[in-house]
Structure formats: structure tokens, C-alpha cells
Design an enzyme around this catalytic site. Structure first.
Site: not given
Ligand SMILES: [Zn+2]
Length: 286
Positions: A78, A130, A214, A240
Site C-alpha cells: 500500500r 489515523h 472529501g 465533496n
């Protein structure tokens, strides 16, 4: 093409006119425009032996304890995809507005791809709630804390093996304990030490304007940030391509839901905030 909704520009300019603080919250949508998949879809699936794993099964502390080498292979794959992507005009517009609002700008991002930092957003004012896929940290909790993923894995591919030497290089450089990706897993909770969660809420409480970009609001801290700003009476602008829970918060706050891409809306909107002239984009409000 229409220009940026003049109401949105006016709302943003008025909110920051008296020295108020801007908080921007970004999610997967801005990275998708750079070609980074969400990894919650087909790109995130992974086969180990004869079993196919869903991303939500792999991005957990439990899976890492059980099969650390396979989880590292998944993250290195990833990470290579993230590193092959480049920041887009949305990332660059956010990096450009930061120095124009000294002490008044916070970027809270759900994205672990590191594109904001690579675009030039600062470490101090970019809260990666995160984590960051470019970093690892000691599983032993030693003083080394976070460190960059070592060199040599930048082009790691789906079919690449991770031999013993490779795996050893992923150990903590300070104490030699196994290292883990510096990302928040599904079976873990937000904290301040690793993910700046309290800082993000504190900055939200002081925001004069929140711009949400987003994100679909799938995780709880981003929604808490939205509700905190709503309670304090500051306007919210939601950027968005699609409808999402932040659009309703934006309307309730007296802000706007702007239907457009981050790469077109943000340069126009943020350029206006710092006195730039960029205003050629095509969102519509609803
Ligand atoms: Zn260590």
C-alpha cells in the site's frame, strides 16, 4: 464553468476576518484525486495462502499479532502505491494557505498516505489522526517512538516476498523489538500521543471556520469535530463530489455544501482567503 459559489467565499472571508482560526479536515476524497485508492475496496483485498482477506480484517492489532510479516507486506505494498502518487492542486492549496495564517491554521487529516506533508504542510499543524504509512513505531513502546520506514521498500509490490533480513530491517532501531506500521487500526482507539486526537478536538473548539474535504464521515473523531464546530456556532463548508453527513452539518451551521473536487474548489476558495486571485473552478452549492 461557474466560478466558486460567491456565498462560500463570503462566508469564509467573514469568518476569518477578525483573526479567527481555520481548521481543515480532509479524507480519502482528496487523495483519490491523486490516484490513491481507499484500500477499503478491491485494492485492499489480500490473499494469504488460499484465504482472501478483507481490509478490515488486516488493519487490526489482532491480525498483526498473529501474522506480522504478512501485515507488513500488505502495508509495504500500500505504501508503495501511496509513494507513487503525487500531491494535487488541493494538497498544494492547503500547504500554501498555512503560512498565510500563522498560528491560525490546523489541518486534520484522516489520510495516512503522507501527501499533505509531501505537499509542504508542516508537521506542527498537520494532525494525522489515523497515522502515516511512511512511519513505523516500536511495539515495545520504547523511547524511539516513531521512525521512518527504512529505505529499500519504496517499490515493494504485491508479489514481493519479505525475507528474514528484510523483516529484521523493520525492527525498532533503538531496542530491536518488532516495529509496526504507524497507523490507527480498526480494533484500536484514538489517542493524543500517537494520533493527536485531543489536539484535533481542541483546535476544532476554537475554529472560526471548518472546511471539510472529501470525507464521508465514516469514523467517529471527524464527526465529533464537525459537531463541535456546529455547537460553537462557526460555519462549516463541505467540499465533496458526493453527498455525505457533513453536508447537512454545513447547511445547519449556515455554511455551504460545495459539490466539486478538492483540486478545483480548494485553490479557488483558499486563494480568496489569502488574497489570491484564483477563482476559476466549478462547484455548485446545494
Ligand atoms: Zn524500541
Amino acid at each position: 464553468m461557474d466560478s466558486l459559489d460567491p456565498d462560500a467565499r463570503e462566508i469564509a472571508t467573514a469568518a476569518l476576518a477578525d483573526g479567527g482560526a481555520l481548521v481543515v479536515l480532509t479524507g480519502a476524497g482528496i487523495s483519490a484525486e491523486s490516484g490513491v485508492p481507499t484500500f477499503r475496496g478491491p485494492e485492499g483485498y489480500w490473499t494469504i495462502g488460499s484465504r482472501h482477506y478483507h481490509p478490515q480484517e488486516l488493519a487490526t492489532a489482532a491480525a498483526f499479532r498473529r501474522m506480522p510479516r504478512e501485515i507488513w507486506r500488505w502495508y509495504l505494498t500500500r505504501r508503495a502505491i501511496c509513494r507513487a502518487a503525487t500531491p494535487n492542486a488541493g494538497h498544494l492549496a492547503l500547504a500554501a494557505v498555512e503560512p498565510a495564517l500563522p498560528g491560525r491554521f490546523t489541518l486534520v487529516t484522516q489520510n495516512v498516505d503522507g501527501l499533505h506533508r509531501r505537499a509542504g504542510s508542516s508537521s506542527a499543524d498537520t494532525l494525522q489522526i489515523h497515522g502515516n504509512i511512511d512511519e513505523a513505531r516500536c511495539t515495545n513502546g520504547c523511547s524511539a517512538d516513531r521512525f521512518p520506514v527504512p529505505a529499500g521498500f519504496d517499490a515493494f509490490g504485491r508479489d514481493d516476498a519479505l525475507d528474514d533480513d528484510d523483516f529484521a530491517r523493520l525492527a525498532c532501531p533503538s531496542c530491536g523489538a518488532p516495529a509496526r506500521p504507524h497507523v490507527l487500526w480498526f480494533d484500536e482507539t484514538y489517542d493524543e500521543a500517537h494520533y493527536r486526537a485531543e489536539s484535533a478536538m481542541a483546535r476544532a473548539a476554537e475554529a472560526a471556520l471548518l472546511i471539510v474535504v472529501g470525507t464521508a464521515g465514516a469514523t467517529n473523531l471527524p464527526m465529533q469535530i464537525g459537531h463541535r464546530v456546529l455547537r460553537s456556532g462557526a460555519p462549516i463548508l463541505d467540499v465533496n463530489l458526493e453527498d455525505n453527513p457533513f453536508a447537512a452539518l454545513a447547511v445547519r451551521s449556515g455554511g455551504r455544501a460545495l459539490r466539486g473536487s478538492a483540486a478545483t474548489v480548494l485553490p479557488a476558495l483558499l486563494g480568496a482567503l489569502v488574497g489570491g486571485q484564483d477563482s476559476h473552478s466549478a462547484p455548485t452549492s446545494c
